[in-house]
Design a protein around this motif. Sequence first.
Motif, mmCIF file in Angstrom:
data_model
loop_
_atom_site.group_PDB
_atom_site.id
_atom_site.type_symbol
_atom_site.label_atom_id
_atom_site.label_comp_id
_atom_site.label_asym_id
_atom_site.label_seq_id
_atom_site.Cartn_x
_atom_site.Cartn_y
_atom_site.Cartn_z
ATOM 1 N N ALA A 38 11.649 3.213 5.175
ATOM 2 C CA ALA A 38 11.311 2.309 4.066
ATOM 3 C C ALA A 38 9.796 2.189 4.020
ATOM 4 C CB ALA A 38 11.947 0.937 4.275
ATOM 5 N N PHE A 39 9.262 2.189 2.807
ATOM 6 C CA PHE A 39 7.812 2.160 2.633
ATOM 7 C C PHE A 39 7.475 1.504 1.301
ATOM 8 C CE2 PHE A 39 9.761 6.167 1.516
ATOM 9 C CZ PHE A 39 9.327 6.411 0.227
ATOM 10 N N LEU A 40 6.215 1.105 1.163
ATOM 11 C CA LEU A 40 5.756 0.502 -0.079
ATOM 12 C C LEU A 40 5.656 1.564 -1.166
ATOM 13 C CD1 LEU A 40 2.936 -1.811 1.309
ATOM 14 C CD2 LEU A 40 5.218 -2.493 0.541
ATOM 15 N N ASP A 41 6.098 1.214 -2.360
ATOM 16 C CA ASP A 41 6.010 2.103 -3.519
ATOM 17 C C ASP A 41 4.536 2.258 -3.898
ATOM 18 O OD1 ASP A 41 6.024 3.048 -6.300
ATOM 19 O OD2 ASP A 41 8.154 2.586 -6.287
ATOM 20 N N ILE A 42 4.099 3.491 -4.176
ATOM 21 C CA ILE A 42 2.683 3.710 -4.511
ATOM 22 C C ILE A 42 2.353 3.336 -5.959
ATOM 23 C CG2 ILE A 42 2.306 5.454 -2.734
ATOM 24 C CD1 ILE A 42 2.411 7.556 -5.038
ATOM 25 N N MET A 43 3.377 3.096 -6.780
ATOM 26 C CA MET A 43 3.181 2.606 -8.150
ATOM 27 C C MET A 43 4.115 1.403 -8.341
ATOM 28 S SD MET A 43 1.260 5.003 -10.227
ATOM 29 C CE MET A 43 1.842 4.451 -11.767
ATOM 30 N N PRO A 44 3.822 0.302 -7.650
ATOM 31 C CA PRO A 44 4.761 -0.828 -7.621
ATOM 32 C C PRO A 44 4.922 -1.530 -8.964
ATOM 33 C CG PRO A 44 2.673 -1.459 -6.645
ATOM 34 C CD PRO A 44 2.591 0.021 -6.929
ATOM 35 N N LEU A 45 6.136 -2.025 -9.191
ATOM 36 C CA LEU A 45 6.384 -2.865 -10.361
ATOM 37 C C LEU A 45 5.859 -4.273 -10.119
ATOM 38 C CD1 LEU A 45 9.955 -1.620 -11.240
ATOM 39 C CD2 LEU A 45 7.916 -1.364 -12.640
ATOM 40 N N SER A 46 5.773 -4.677 -8.842
ATOM 41 C CA SER A 46 5.161 -5.942 -8.444
ATOM 42 C C SER A 46 4.727 -5.792 -6.988
ATOM 43 C CB SER A 46 6.145 -7.113 -8.620
ATOM 44 O OG SER A 46 7.247 -6.971 -7.766
ATOM 45 N N PRO A 47 3.794 -6.624 -6.527
ATOM 46 C CA PRO A 47 3.342 -6.511 -5.134
ATOM 47 C C PRO A 47 4.510 -6.680 -4.158
ATOM 48 C CG PRO A 47 1.840 -7.892 -6.390
ATOM 49 C CD PRO A 47 3.043 -7.632 -7.270
ATOM 50 N N GLY A 48 4.626 -5.766 -3.204
ATOM 51 C CA GLY A 48 5.709 -5.809 -2.228
ATOM 52 C C GLY A 48 6.859 -4.880 -2.555
ATOM 53 N N HIS A 49 6.809 -4.166 -3.653
ATOM 54 C CA HIS A 49 7.864 -3.235 -4.075
ATOM 55 C C HIS A 49 8.080 -2.205 -2.960
ATOM 56 C CE1 HIS A 49 9.221 -0.383 -7.601
ATOM 57 N NE2 HIS A 49 9.942 -0.159 -6.506
ATOM 58 N N ILE A 50 9.311 -2.174 -2.421
ATOM 59 C CA ILE A 50 9.664 -1.301 -1.297
ATOM 60 C C ILE A 50 10.679 -0.255 -1.742
ATOM 61 C CG2 ILE A 50 10.835 -1.218 0.960
ATOM 62 C CD1 ILE A 50 9.914 -4.090 1.428
ATOM 63 N N LEU A 51 10.574 0.941 -1.168
ATOM 64 C CA LEU A 51 11.589 1.985 -1.326
ATOM 65 C C LEU A 51 12.276 2.178 0.012
ATOM 66 C CD1 LEU A 51 9.549 4.640 -3.335
ATOM 67 C CD2 LEU A 51 11.148 2.947 -4.230
ATOM 68 N N GLY A 135 6.116 -0.447 -19.808
ATOM 69 C CA GLY A 135 4.951 -1.180 -19.314
ATOM 70 C C GLY A 135 4.040 -0.338 -18.441
ATOM 71 N N GLN A 136 2.916 -0.928 -18.111
ATOM 72 C CA GLN A 136 1.882 -0.272 -17.317
ATOM 73 C C GLN A 136 2.086 -0.607 -15.844
ATOM 74 O OE1 GLN A 136 -0.398 1.634 -18.794
ATOM 75 N NE2 GLN A 136 -1.524 2.169 -16.944
ATOM 76 N N ARG A 137 2.106 0.428 -15.003
ATOM 77 C CA ARG A 137 2.170 0.226 -13.560
ATOM 78 C C ARG A 137 0.829 0.638 -12.972
ATOM 79 N NH1 ARG A 137 7.917 2.774 -11.706
ATOM 80 N NH2 ARG A 137 7.167 2.124 -9.677
ATOM 81 N N GLU A 138 0.386 -0.096 -11.960
ATOM 82 C CA GLU A 138 -0.899 0.214 -11.338
ATOM 83 C C GLU A 138 -0.675 0.853 -9.980
ATOM 84 O OE1 GLU A 138 -3.570 -3.094 -11.278
ATOM 85 O OE2 GLU A 138 -3.065 -3.657 -13.333
ATOM 86 N N ASP A 139 -1.631 1.685 -9.565
ATOM 87 C CA ASP A 139 -1.567 2.298 -8.237
ATOM 88 C C ASP A 139 -1.662 1.221 -7.168
ATOM 89 O OD1 ASP A 139 -1.467 4.828 -9.336
ATOM 90 O OD2 ASP A 139 -3.609 5.204 -9.097
ATOM 91 N N LEU A 140 -1.007 1.495 -6.059
ATOM 92 C CA LEU A 140 -1.062 0.611 -4.907
ATOM 93 C C LEU A 140 -2.478 0.627 -4.323
ATOM 94 C CD1 LEU A 140 0.751 -1.045 -2.934
ATOM 95 C CD2 LEU A 140 1.080 1.070 -1.665
ATOM 96 N N ASP A 141 -3.023 -0.538 -4.020
ATOM 97 C CA ASP A 141 -4.324 -0.641 -3.375
ATOM 98 C C ASP A 141 -4.127 -0.379 -1.881
ATOM 99 O OD1 ASP A 141 -6.201 -2.614 -1.711
ATOM 100 O OD2 ASP A 141 -7.263 -1.984 -3.533
ATOM 101 N N ASP A 142 -4.797 0.652 -1.348
ATOM 102 C CA ASP A 142 -4.582 1.069 0.038
ATOM 103 C C ASP A 142 -4.826 -0.049 1.045
ATOM 104 O OD1 ASP A 142 -3.990 3.550 -0.980
ATOM 105 O OD2 ASP A 142 -5.706 4.572 -0.088
ATOM 106 N N ASP A 143 -5.932 -0.751 0.934
ATOM 107 C CA ASP A 143 -6.255 -1.794 1.918
ATOM 108 C C ASP A 143 -5.236 -2.929 1.877
ATOM 109 O OD1 ASP A 143 -8.484 -0.382 2.795
ATOM 110 O OD2 ASP A 143 -9.829 -1.391 1.375
ATOM 111 N N GLU A 144 -4.878 -3.366 0.677
ATOM 112 C CA GLU A 144 -3.871 -4.423 0.540
ATOM 113 C C GLU A 144 -2.528 -3.947 1.068
ATOM 114 O OE1 GLU A 144 -3.735 -5.728 -3.533
ATOM 115 O OE2 GLU A 144 -5.847 -6.323 -3.520
ATOM 116 N N ALA A 145 -2.204 -2.685 0.808
ATOM 117 C CA ALA A 145 -0.913 -2.140 1.238
ATOM 118 C C ALA A 145 -0.808 -2.064 2.757
ATOM 119 C CB ALA A 145 -0.706 -0.754 0.629
ATOM 120 N N ILE A 146 -1.886 -1.650 3.414
ATOM 121 C CA ILE A 146 -1.867 -1.570 4.878
ATOM 122 C C ILE A 146 -1.608 -2.952 5.472
ATOM 123 C CG2 ILE A 146 -3.343 -1.160 6.900
ATOM 124 C CD1 ILE A 146 -4.589 1.185 5.235
ATOM 125 N N GLU A 147 -2.267 -3.964 4.924
ATOM 126 C CA GLU A 147 -2.088 -5.342 5.404
ATOM 127 C C GLU A 147 -0.672 -5.845 5.108
ATOM 128 O OE1 GLU A 147 -3.870 -9.764 4.433
ATOM 129 O OE2 GLU A 147 -5.206 -8.036 4.174
#
Length: 169
Positions: A38-51, A135-147
Amino acid sequence: MYPSFPPEEPPTPGSPELDPFKLAPASFVVLSTPMLIAFLDIMPLSPGHILLCPRSHKPKLSDVSREEAAELGSYLRILSKALSRTTGIHDWNIVQNNGAAAAQVVNHVHYHLIPRPEIRASGKFRESFTMFGRGQREDLDDDEAIELAAKLRTSIATILDEETRKEKL
């Protein structure tokens, strides 16, 4: 490629298995068992979106083994709790698509766990959530994602520990 780790004792940021300079996507892994990842989606629909998906290639849910299905179901529940605790968002979607006509883009069975913050509480009654294909999806922010991934791993370990202690009572 990504080694499994005991969910009860996840690696911490800076661990060799999560070195963001060697394997950046590994830093986004929140759960890694011999059967699932399981990992964070790189184009999340909302912060915390997991696959969440099985490690073995299976195009559709009907292709997974009984054991994989049981482990997927077990960890969907654990990941849901961890997601809610970590993000503070207590509503979420779990989505799983099978086949192109059902909006499956990646030909590998996977579940989406998508936190859904309450937008009505903010007074934004006319806004709606980004849904698949809209809708528009944004790329996952690497630093925020690591945290965030580190917090999710810790939360998963805590939940598993709590459940183990309850079973012993």
